[in-house]
Write an enzyme that holds these catalytic residues in place. Structure first.
Site, mmCIF file in Angstrom:
data_model
loop_
_atom_site.group_PDB
_atom_site.id
_atom_site.type_symbol
_atom_site.label_atom_id
_atom_site.label_comp_id
_atom_site.label_asym_id
_atom_site.label_seq_id
_atom_site.Cartn_x
_atom_site.Cartn_y
_atom_site.Cartn_z
ATOM 1 N N GLU A 32 4.897 0.240 5.987
ATOM 2 C CA GLU A 32 3.486 0.649 6.039
ATOM 3 C C GLU A 32 3.318 2.027 5.406
ATOM 4 O O GLU A 32 4.157 2.916 5.630
ATOM 5 C CB GLU A 32 3.062 0.663 7.505
ATOM 6 C CG GLU A 32 1.736 0.068 7.807
ATOM 7 C CD GLU A 32 1.591 -1.418 7.502
ATOM 8 O OE1 GLU A 32 1.169 -1.748 6.377
ATOM 9 O OE2 GLU A 32 1.868 -2.249 8.388
ATOM 10 N N HIS A 33 2.273 2.175 4.609
ATOM 11 C CA HIS A 33 2.002 3.425 3.872
ATOM 12 C C HIS A 33 3.146 3.757 2.924
ATOM 13 O O HIS A 33 3.364 4.915 2.582
ATOM 14 C CB HIS A 33 1.721 4.594 4.830
ATOM 15 C CG HIS A 33 0.405 4.445 5.529
ATOM 16 N ND1 HIS A 33 -0.788 4.812 4.955
ATOM 17 C CD2 HIS A 33 0.094 3.923 6.735
ATOM 18 C CE1 HIS A 33 -1.774 4.549 5.796
ATOM 19 N NE2 HIS A 33 -1.273 3.993 6.882
ATOM 20 N N THR A 34 3.865 2.746 2.536
ATOM 21 C CA THR A 34 4.948 2.930 1.571
ATOM 22 C C THR A 34 4.504 2.509 0.171
ATOM 23 O O THR A 34 5.113 2.923 -0.806
ATOM 24 C CB THR A 34 6.166 2.074 1.965
ATOM 25 O OG1 THR A 34 5.690 0.786 2.331
ATOM 26 C CG2 THR A 34 6.912 2.672 3.131
ATOM 27 N N GLY A 119 -12.351 -5.247 9.259
ATOM 28 C CA GLY A 119 -11.902 -3.990 9.866
ATOM 29 C C GLY A 119 -10.778 -4.150 10.875
ATOM 30 O O GLY A 119 -10.535 -3.259 11.682
ATOM 31 N N ALA A 120 -10.074 -5.273 10.857
ATOM 32 C CA ALA A 120 -9.002 -5.483 11.835
ATOM 33 C C ALA A 120 -7.631 -5.191 11.236
ATOM 34 O O ALA A 120 -6.612 -5.433 11.862
ATOM 35 C CB ALA A 120 -9.062 -6.915 12.358
ATOM 36 N N GLY A 121 -7.605 -4.681 10.013
ATOM 37 C CA GLY A 121 -6.321 -4.364 9.381
ATOM 38 C C GLY A 121 -5.667 -5.574 8.741
ATOM 39 O O GLY A 121 -4.474 -5.578 8.464
ATOM 40 N N ASP A 169 -2.118 -4.984 -0.375
ATOM 41 C CA ASP A 169 -3.056 -5.983 0.152
ATOM 42 C C ASP A 169 -3.481 -6.975 -0.931
ATOM 43 O O ASP A 169 -3.500 -8.188 -0.717
ATOM 44 C CB ASP A 169 -4.304 -5.297 0.721
ATOM 45 C CG ASP A 169 -3.955 -4.291 1.799
ATOM 46 O OD1 ASP A 169 -2.792 -4.274 2.243
ATOM 47 O OD2 ASP A 169 -4.839 -3.513 2.187
HETATM 48 C C1 GLA Z 1 -4.082 -0.338 3.712
HETATM 49 C C2 GLA Z 1 -3.986 -0.190 2.190
HETATM 50 C C3 GLA Z 1 -2.611 -0.618 1.687
HETATM 51 C C4 GLA Z 1 -1.494 0.049 2.467
HETATM 52 C C5 GLA Z 1 -1.733 -0.073 3.968
HETATM 53 C C6 GLA Z 1 -0.726 0.699 4.760
HETATM 54 O O1 GLA Z 1 -4.037 -1.684 4.081
HETATM 55 O O2 GLA Z 1 -4.964 -0.959 1.554
HETATM 56 O O3 GLA Z 1 -2.498 -0.323 0.302
HETATM 57 O O4 GLA Z 1 -1.325 1.391 2.081
HETATM 58 O O5 GLA Z 1 -3.024 0.359 4.334
HETATM 59 O O6 GLA Z 1 0.534 0.180 4.597
#
Ligand code: GLA
Length: 381
Positions: A32-34, A119-121, A169
């Protein structure tokens, strides 16, 4: 999704018939956030997505109806009349980004609906972008490859929606494959499909239904911290192009040059790189205990170092731990949304019931529960 209903509504709106396209949302097992740090991600597409019926109309105008917002909207593809509402800003962004790359498109009529929670990720916006990027490529015979379709969605977020996101994503939404996760190296865009069928386990998402207002500016700020840490490291180690290329030793060399906050963000990213690799190796051996341990490690890092968790997510993570769930963590960008949980089948009912009960007692509303089914990416139906 009730496609027949979508078709009926399209005919009511536009007195005609169109072609149906869909793209999914995604989960991410770890990493995540990579993505914007040139690291690894490990997502899979899910059985929930965005659906659109589209018919080319021979003009330069796009006319749409969003079922979920019960809203009609129109925009011109070659004017600067960027719409702002009801998801149409994403569709407009995709049209603009395709044209910026030198391709010719025209107007169309469309009806849009989705069953991926907003908005749920789970990347509802990437699903929307990918649906239209894929559809317009098909309908206008543009010949754009799948990587570029994903980049068109990402550029839409950057240039029309104010989120400087990575590629995960949109990549997952375009490339998804039933029953498989994808390990993507975001620096090189090389990826591999991994069959994902953890025998005796279930993957379940618990949605806090919390969405933080300033999520996109906080997200962009995290990205700036990483880029700043990386720039400092690169002056001493020019081979470091992305923060994920760096080691903890390199980070420590610049500790006094960067803020304590930037240091923490970078520490998380460097740790996360190894966790993804550990998980892939463990998965190949069927070692779900290690997979789960690393998931808890990610949660801890996202909560304490990257600071993108919130009380509701930390609470669900603790409940998972107490119930003996194998792995649990906040999924996606953070600041609300879901936890992803890897749970033994015989613990599943007990865990879900306890999590619901305790969450309601603490926060006054029920978390939503989604069983994960790994599915195919963007396609025409
Ligand atoms: C969101 C962003 C992705 C990614 C994630 C964290 O979903 O759209 O590009 O950075 O956060 O992993």
């Amino acid at each position: 999704m009730d496609i027949e209903n979508l078709k009926t509504i399209f005919t009511q709106c536009f007195k005609n018939e169109g072609v149906v396209y869909t793209s999914p949302g995604r989960i991410n097992l770890i990493g995540e956030h990579t993505d914007y740090n040139g690291g690894f991600v490990f997502p899979g597409a899910i059985d929930k997505g965005i659906y659109a019926i589209i018919r080319l109309n021979g003009t330069d105008t796009v006319n749409g109806y969003s079922i979920d917002y019960d809203a009609k909207w129109s925009f011109s593809i070659d004017e600067n009349d960027q719409p702002k509402k009801h998801g149409s800003q994403y569709i407009y962004g995709v049209c603009r980004e395709i044209q910026k790359r030198g391709y010719k498109i025209g107007g169309f009529d469309t009806v849009v609906a989705g069953d991926v929670p907003l908005g749920a990720g789970m990347s509802s916006s990437a699903a929307l972008e990918s649906t239209f990027a894929f559809a317009l490529n098909d309908l206008f015979n543009l010949g754009i490859d799948k990587f570029e379709l994903a980049r068109i969605g990402q550029a839409t977020e950057h240039n029309y929606c104010g989120v400087k996101c990575g590629i995960m994503d949109q990549f997952a939404s375009v490339f998804g494959k039933k029953g498989h996760l994808m390990r993507l190296n975001c620096a090189t865009m090389e990826f591999e499909y991994f069959p994902f069928n953890p025998k005796g386990y279930k993957v379940v998402l618990l949605d806090t239904r919390v969405k933080h207002e300033l999520a996109s500016s906080a997200y962009n700020k995290r990205r700036e911290s990483c880029e700043n840490a990386c720039a400092h490291i690169a002056t001493k180690h020019p081979e470091v192009k992305f923060l994920s290329d760096a080691t903890m030793d390199m980070l420590n060399e610049v500790k006094n040059e960067i803020s304590a906050e930037d240091y923490m963000r970078a520490e998380y990213v460097i740790g996360e790189k190894q966790r993804v690799l550990d998980v892939c190796e463990a998965l190949e051996k069927g070692d779900y205990e290690t997979v789960g341990e690393r998931m808890y490690g990610t949660h801890h890092g996202m909560s304490k170092l990257y600071e993108v968790s919130c009380d509701e997510l930390d609470f669900l993570n603790n409940v998972a731990k107490e119930c003996g769930v194998t792995g649990s963590r906040v999924m996606g960008g953070g600041f609300g949304g879901c936890t992803i949980n890897l749970v033994k089948e015989d613990l599943y009912d007990d865990f879900v019931a306890k999590a619901k009960y305790r969450f309601i007692k603490e926060f006054g509303h029920e978390p939503k529960v989604y069983d994960v089914v790994i599915s195919d990416g963007a396609r025409k139906l």
